[in-house]
Scaffold this active site. Sequence first.
Site, PDB file in Angstrom:
ATOM      1  N   GLY A 192      -4.003  62.162  17.384  1.00 12.99           N
ATOM      2  CA  GLY A 192      -4.999  62.587  18.350  1.00 12.99           C
ATOM      3  C   GLY A 192      -6.014  61.481  18.574  1.00 12.99           C
ATOM      4  O   GLY A 192      -6.015  60.468  17.876  1.00 12.99           O
ATOM      5  N   TRP A 213      -8.812  54.392   8.999  1.00 13.16           N
ATOM      6  CA  TRP A 213      -8.436  55.752   9.401  1.00 13.16           C
ATOM      7  C   TRP A 213      -8.253  56.650   8.182  1.00 13.16           C
ATOM      8  O   TRP A 213      -8.725  57.788   8.157  1.00 13.16           O
ATOM      9  CB  TRP A 213      -7.191  55.700  10.253  1.00 13.16           C
ATOM     10  CG  TRP A 213      -6.682  56.997  10.833  1.00 13.16           C
ATOM     11  CD1 TRP A 213      -5.389  57.227  11.194  1.00 13.16           C
ATOM     12  CD2 TRP A 213      -7.391  58.197  11.155  1.00 13.16           C
ATOM     13  NE1 TRP A 213      -5.254  58.496  11.703  1.00 13.16           N
ATOM     14  CE2 TRP A 213      -6.475  59.113  11.692  1.00 13.16           C
ATOM     15  CE3 TRP A 213      -8.722  58.595  11.018  1.00 13.16           C
ATOM     16  CZ2 TRP A 213      -6.831  60.402  12.104  1.00 13.16           C
ATOM     17  CZ3 TRP A 213      -9.083  59.886  11.427  1.00 13.16           C
ATOM     18  CH2 TRP A 213      -8.146  60.769  11.963  1.00 13.16           C
ATOM     19  N   GLY A 214      -7.592  56.164   7.144  1.00 14.23           N
ATOM     20  CA  GLY A 214      -7.445  56.957   5.937  1.00 14.23           C
ATOM     21  C   GLY A 214      -8.793  57.311   5.333  1.00 14.23           C
ATOM     22  O   GLY A 214      -9.045  58.456   4.923  1.00 14.23           O
ATOM     23  N   LYS A 221       1.160  54.322  22.656  1.00 13.65           N
ATOM     24  CA  LYS A 221      -0.144  54.125  23.300  1.00 13.65           C
ATOM     25  C   LYS A 221      -0.802  52.834  22.831  1.00 13.65           C
ATOM     26  O   LYS A 221      -1.595  52.229  23.556  1.00 13.65           O
ATOM     27  CB  LYS A 221      -1.053  55.326  23.045  1.00 13.65           C
ATOM     28  CG  LYS A 221      -1.221  55.720  21.576  1.00 13.65           C
ATOM     29  CD  LYS A 221      -2.460  55.161  20.947  1.00 13.65           C
ATOM     30  CE  LYS A 221      -2.596  55.619  19.504  1.00 13.65           C
ATOM     31  NZ  LYS A 221      -3.819  55.134  18.845  1.00 13.65           N
TER      32      LYS A 221
END
Length: 353
Positions: free
Chosen positions: A144, A14-15, A199
Site C-alpha cells: 500500500g 520500512w521494517g 510501481k
Amino acid sequence: MESKSVGVIGAGAWGSGLAQALARGGHKVQVWAREPDVVEGINKEHENKRYLPGYPLSENMTASLDIKEVASGKEFLILASPSLYLASTARQIADIPSIKEGKTVIGVLTKGFIESSTGPRLILETLEEVLPPCYAKSLVYIAGPSHAEEVAMGKITGLIAASESPKNSIKFRELLRVPGLMAYSSLDVIGVQICAAAKNVIAVVYGSLDAVSEHSDMFGDNAESLLLAAGLNEIQQIGFAMGATHAETFTSIAGVGDLDVTCRSKYGRNRRFGQDIIKTDILDKFENLDDLISRISEVGYLSEGAVACKFVHEIAQSHGLKLTICDGLYRILNKEIKPMDFLRELLTQEEKI
C-alpha cells in the site's frame, strides 16, 4: 486491544517504520538487524539512526542481532529484507520449531521479484519453496502507499493484507489496525505483488521526468500525470499476464495509491534515483544494467525499481507485452539510450503511450 508478540526480520526504513507503528499500538515488537549499531541504537537510544534517523521509537520495540531469537515463538512474523536477500534470509529461520509447526503467522513487506533458473518469480512463490510446507497458500503480502517516515510518525496510512488464506489475511488486518494505520483484506495475491514491484520501475522514470520538468518548457505537471496514468496501464498489463484475479486491485490503494505516493513523495528512493539519473549522471560509472545491479550498494541507497526493471523486461518478453515505459527504463539503465532522448520519444509520440 490485545497485545501480540511480533518479530520483524529486517530493520531497514520500512521494517522499522511498521515495527514502530505496531509497537506504538501496544504490541511487543522485536526487530532483527545485521548491524550492531542499529541494534544498539534501537535498544538504548530508541532510534534507528542508520535507516530511519530522527524518528523516536517506542519502548515496546527492541532489536537483536540473533535472527533465530527474533523469529522464535512469535505470534506474528514480518519479513522485511530486500528482495536480493530475502530467500537466503528466510532459509535461516525455516528450521525454527514454532515456524516448522506453522504456529507463527507470516507476513511479507518485501517488494520486487526473485531471480530463478526459470525466470523472475514473485516474492510469495519463492518463499513458499523455502519455508515449511505448512506455509503454502497461507503467507500474507502487505502493501500500500506507505512511506516509512509517515508510518513512523503515525500519519494516516492505508495497507492491504493479501493472502490466499482469508483467515490469515484477516489476522494480519486486525494486527495492523493500530493508530495511524487502516488495513484491508485482499485475495488477489498476485495482483498486489505485481503492483508493489512494478510501481518502483515507473517511479524511476517519473523521477527523471520530474528532474527535467524543473527547467523545461516542454514537460510539467500535465506530462507527469500522463506518465503516471500510462504507467498504471503497464502495471495492469503485467498483472493480468501473470495471473492477477481482480481488476479493482489496480485502482485500489495497492495499485494507483501506491504508484502515486511512490512517484510523487519526497521520501521515495526510486523517484530520487530517477532524479539522480538526470541531475548527477549517476549511471556514468556503471557499464550496463547488470553492472548496476551487482554494484547497487555504490549508489548509496537501494532503488528497488532499478533491480525490478531487469525482471519486468524479462516478463514482458516472455509474455509478449508492449511496455513502453518499463522497456525505456531498461534501455536507459542498460546504456542503450540517453534519458533525455527516451523522455522526448515517450511523451511526444502518442502511439507509444
